[in-house]
Design an enzyme around this catalytic site. Sequence first.
Site, mmCIF file in Angstrom:
data_model
loop_
_atom_site.group_PDB
_atom_site.id
_atom_site.type_symbol
_atom_site.label_atom_id
_atom_site.label_comp_id
_atom_site.label_asym_id
_atom_site.label_seq_id
_atom_site.Cartn_x
_atom_site.Cartn_y
_atom_site.Cartn_z
ATOM 1 N N GLY A 341 0.859 -1.186 0.000
ATOM 2 C CA GLY A 341 0.000 0.000 0.000
ATOM 3 C C GLY A 341 0.893 1.233 0.000
ATOM 4 O O GLY A 341 2.121 1.113 -0.153
ATOM 5 N N GLY A 344 3.739 1.217 2.722
ATOM 6 C CA GLY A 344 4.829 0.254 2.673
ATOM 7 C C GLY A 344 4.322 -1.105 2.230
ATOM 8 O O GLY A 344 3.438 -1.194 1.378
ATOM 9 N N ASP A 455 -14.062 3.042 4.011
ATOM 10 C CA ASP A 455 -13.349 2.488 2.858
ATOM 11 C C ASP A 455 -13.785 1.042 2.609
ATOM 12 O O ASP A 455 -12.973 0.185 2.266
ATOM 13 C CB ASP A 455 -11.832 2.570 3.094
HETATM 14 P P1 AMP Z 1 -4.002 -2.684 2.950
HETATM 15 O O1 AMP Z 1 -3.224 -1.472 2.684
HETATM 16 O O2 AMP Z 1 -4.410 -2.820 4.386
HETATM 17 O O3 AMP Z 1 -5.199 -2.777 2.042
HETATM 18 O O4 AMP Z 1 -3.088 -3.953 2.607
HETATM 19 C C1 AMP Z 1 -2.522 -4.168 1.308
HETATM 20 C C2 AMP Z 1 -2.594 -5.627 0.923
HETATM 21 O O5 AMP Z 1 -1.915 -6.430 1.876
HETATM 22 C C3 AMP Z 1 -4.011 -6.186 0.888
HETATM 23 O O6 AMP Z 1 -4.658 -5.968 -0.320
HETATM 24 C C4 AMP Z 1 -3.752 -7.672 1.123
HETATM 25 O O7 AMP Z 1 -3.415 -8.316 -0.055
HETATM 26 C C5 AMP Z 1 -2.566 -7.670 2.058
HETATM 27 N N1 AMP Z 1 -3.026 -7.755 3.440
HETATM 28 C C6 AMP Z 1 -3.338 -6.731 4.259
HETATM 29 N N2 AMP Z 1 -3.755 -7.171 5.450
HETATM 30 C C7 AMP Z 1 -3.719 -8.513 5.390
HETATM 31 C C8 AMP Z 1 -4.059 -9.570 6.308
HETATM 32 N N3 AMP Z 1 -4.508 -9.299 7.529
HETATM 33 N N4 AMP Z 1 -3.913 -10.853 5.919
HETATM 34 C C9 AMP Z 1 -3.469 -11.139 4.679
HETATM 35 N N5 AMP Z 1 -3.125 -10.191 3.766
HETATM 36 C C10 AMP Z 1 -3.253 -8.895 4.116
#
Ligand code: AMP
Length: 611
Positions: A341, A344, A455
């Site tokens: 994201g 990071g 979101d």
């Molecule tokens: P985020 O910025 O929170 O949307 O996270 C970016 C990506 O990381 C997500 O689209 C998932 O592919 C992966 N990700 C985030 N949180 C998790 C989690 N708790 N378990 C597995 N993959 C995760």
Amino acid sequence: MPNPAAHLPFYYGSISRADAEEHLKLGGMSDGLFLLRQCLRSLGGYVLSIVYKLQFYHYSIERQMNGTFAIPGGKAHCGPEELCEFYSKDADGLCCPLRKPCNRPSSLEPQPGIFDNVRENMVREYIRQTWKLEGDPLEQAIISQAPQVEKLLATTAHEKMGWYHGSISREQAESRLYSGSQPDGKFLLREKKEKGSYALSLIYGKTVYHYRIGQDKAGKYSMEDGTKFDTLWQLVEYLKLKPDGMIYYLKESTPNPDTPTAAMAPSPPAHPSAYTPRRLMSQNSDGYTPEPIGAGKKGRILPMDTSCYESPYSDPEELKDKKLFLKRSSLIIEDVDLGAGNFGCVKKGVYKMRKKHIDVAIKILKSGNEKAGRDEMMKEAQLMHQLDNPYIVRMIGVCEAEALMLVMEMASAGSLNKFLYSKRDDVPVNNVVELMHQVAIGMKYLEEKNFVHRDLAARNVLLVNQHYAKISDFGLSKALAADDSYYLAKTTGKWPLKWYAPECILFRKFSSRSDVWSYGITMWEAFSYGQKPYKKMKGPEVMAFLEEGKRMDCPLKCPPEMYKLMQQCWTFKWEDRPDFALVETLIRTYYYSIAAKTEEQSEETVKTTPA
Ligand code: AMP
């Protein structure tokens, strides 16, 4: 599951054939006088009792595999009411058309059936004991898993009954029945060596009688030439009311000495997934279990079978160590990227607790993103720390070491949109309803806590496996003060406009009702198997489209009931939009109604005969 006949004035519930005939006599015995009652033999079935030429005719109505209702050999109808309406116009094989409903006297409520009385308790007890759940997680499990568990219970419930003795010999059965007092009607049920065959052993006049119970091709149970039943416990309950060819009726059960728990208490779980330790086992690395949805299917992993259904801190021993900041030495970071994201990357890891090691996802703040990124991540962590729900990704804690890290529960099957897109030919629409119902449960929880997500989108719904969804990404979320019903953003930001309700875009006003709008968009994404919403439009163009009263079309495979719910979520004025309490109820009602249906629709057609 709601009884679709409960509201009919001519429905009497679970009454006997003799009682039905009494009511019809009191009703005047005119040709075509009819009433409806619950069938004791088939799950969800009914009996239509009709008078013709001063005679009684009783026709069984079966609930078919595809959820429709039919008198064997007759046309299928979507409900018992529609079926009665049809036969009021055309006898179509019955003794005569239905002419006059024999309505219940106003003081008489439909009689609850045997399973009606015990079902709720059985589901509750089964979930409580099999998955060792209490409190909120238990309530959530009951809401989200009732259809699966109910069906599973219905077909395997006998294994948990005190009178079921498993696979013991005839001699053992006799010795158990002869031990202690020997009243007439003392009985037990045992499994015979031949597959699918059972025996009822019954004492009468100090002698044990054995009756063989077999299964026909459709899986129905019966004694020789006896009445057929969907389940063994229905057969037993029925034989408690009348002997149906046996020397005596069933009265008092002999408790199985190997089953310490009483009747209804689920002892050794019959459900294969309940044998698995409470960690996710039989799935591929991407969490995909390639079997269709179906209650009680072998290998089906229910959310409660996974290690992340309950908080890792639900164990009081582990709770002693619960704090926001985690020790770096307890964290193993693997060199596996789960995603990325603005802040990071997200890496796979393991968090070592007192008694167990749990899989975690670690959001690592990239360097050069110090102050602003750090504040944002800490805000997200503090907010997530207040949440604990099986359908929301839990935060385990934060760790300050080589970087600031947010440690969360792992949802290894990835985001909902990507999962559904890649498995679009394998995942049935019922499965999508199931997952969206879970998202509704999670959102209802947020609404109750006065948190706005801001979101909600399919990309932010992560899957533990094909049947278990969790809401994630609380980067934009806000906890509202107790008296506030919305959050007013000071400025606009990098916003997901296509997911936002009109009042967010026009007035920067965010509430649980604007989350409901986003839920509608998430539903659209899910039912279109991962398509992008408003595909040909740019974010800012969407507002003009909405103001013209236009909305996205129904996705190809989306059931009309689900499209209707989406449209409700897209009610322009937030005051008129449903809240999550209602959305969850609506999707649950639909989910329960379809959960009974299976993919197979091959019902044997039988000639219409009086039951
Ligand atoms: P985020 O910025 O929170 O949307 O996270 C970016 C990506 O990381 C997500 O689209 C998932 O592919 C992966 N990700 C985030 N949180 C998790 C989690 N708790 N378990 C597995 N993959 C995760």
